[in-house]
Design an enzyme around this catalytic site. Structure first.
Site, short mmCIF file in Angstrom:
data_model
loop_
_atom_site.label_atom_id
_atom_site.label_comp_id
_atom_site.label_asym_id
_atom_site.label_seq_id
_atom_site.Cartn_x
_atom_site.Cartn_y
_atom_site.Cartn_z
N SER A 16 129.85 18.10 -70.73
CA SER A 16 130.60 16.92 -70.27
C SER A 16 130.14 16.43 -68.90
O SER A 16 129.96 17.22 -67.96
CB SER A 16 132.10 17.24 -70.21
N LYS A 66 142.00 14.99 -79.35
CA LYS A 66 142.63 13.68 -79.18
C LYS A 66 143.88 13.52 -80.06
O LYS A 66 144.85 12.87 -79.64
CB LYS A 66 141.62 12.56 -79.47
N ASP A 101 139.29 4.79 -74.61
CA ASP A 101 138.02 4.58 -75.30
C ASP A 101 137.87 3.13 -75.76
O ASP A 101 136.77 2.57 -75.71
CB ASP A 101 137.91 5.50 -76.52
N PRO A 151 132.52 7.33 -97.74
CA PRO A 151 133.37 6.14 -97.55
C PRO A 151 134.84 6.40 -97.78
O PRO A 151 135.69 5.71 -97.20
CB PRO A 151 132.81 5.15 -98.59
N TYR A 213 124.96 9.21 -76.43
CA TYR A 213 124.07 8.97 -75.29
C TYR A 213 123.21 10.19 -74.94
O TYR A 213 122.42 10.14 -73.99
CB TYR A 213 124.88 8.55 -74.06
#
Length: 270
Positions: A16, A66, A101, A151, A213
């Protein structure tokens, strides 16, 4: 303000960048706050939260916490209620939960000159995809195609789309059919799609915003062609700015003192 303890929790957590981002901001703000990191899994979250003392101001939450943080919050902001996910807890007598977010995605895209998108494709159907869908709606999207390995996992996103007035069509990654102004990739870091699938997505995908990232560029970003590509580092930065507003003011929309200098210091440590 009094010295406070804060931290980012998740599993894994060693990678992190949040401690460096927050430390840089607190130096500029002149706050004697300590921000650390702790490896906490979903099963131990509740006990860990209940074990915090009165000197704790707040927590940043990442995978897989979360949803646990959502359940722990006594009050939640609108983005948290919509997505069922909380990445920020403001601690106190009543724990307040927030999802920064969504705003982080919007701010990162705005910084790249993207302030609207009528048609959006979201890659992936996990927790970040819900934030991406709400962000797409805020950008004016009328239709969103969700492309995922499975899906059927997008059923909650289809229901969320109905709730916020966005038509959501769930398809497999190799069956994308719509032309998109913007593609928001929420796939796990290090994902490498089959070359033919990635090429087809890029051909009709418009601008790419890749929430991943590390490593950068991602395999998807490296092969995106001539269209613009926006790194997830912008989302990481701007969701953290909103978290710091919450920890400082109790409000994600209230700017920090000399916020431009704060953001500059944070960007320098990315």
């Amino acid at each position: 303000m009094s010295a406070f303890q804060l931290a980012v929790w998740g599993d894994p957590i060693a990678h992190s960048k949040s401690p460096a981002l927050h430390a840089a901001a607190y130096r500029v703000l002149g706050l004697d706050w300590e921000y650390g990191r702790r490896q906490v899994d979903a099963a131990s979250f509740r006990d860990a939260l209940e074990g915090l003392g009165a000197d704790w101001r707040g927590l940043s939450l990442t995978m897989p916490l979360k949803e646990e943080a959502f359940r722990a919050a006594a009050t939640r902001d609108a983005h948290a209620e919509l997505t069922g996910a909380v990445n920020t807890l403001l601690l106190g007598d009543d724990i307040a939960g927030y999802n920064t977010d969504v705003g982080g995605i919007i701010d990162a895209l705005s910084e790249a000159g993207i302030t609207e998108a009528r048609s959006v494709r979201i890659l992936g159907a996990g927790a970040t995809a819900a934030s991406a869908l709400v962000a797409a709606a805020d950008l004016g999207a009328e239709s969103v195609e969700v492309s995922a390995r499975r899906p059927e996992r997008a059923a909650d996103l289809v229901a969320l789309g109905e709730h916020i007035g966005v038509s959501v069509d769930a398809r497999s990654l190799d069956d994308a059919v719509a032309d998109a102004d913007l593609t928001i990739a929420t796939l796990p870091s290090g994902t490498v799609l089959p070359e033919e699938v990635a090429a087809a997505l890029a051909e009709r995908g418009g601008v790419l915003f890749d929430a991943a990232y590390a490593p950068w560029p991602s395999a998807l970003a490296a092969g995106w062609g001539d269209a613009a590509v926006v790194s997830g580092l912008g989302m990481l930065l701007h969701q953290a700015v909103r978290q710091i507003r919450i920890f400082r003011h109790g409000d994600p929309s209230t700017a920090l003192p000399d916020e431009a200098a704060v953001v500059s210091a944070m960007r320098a440590v990315l």
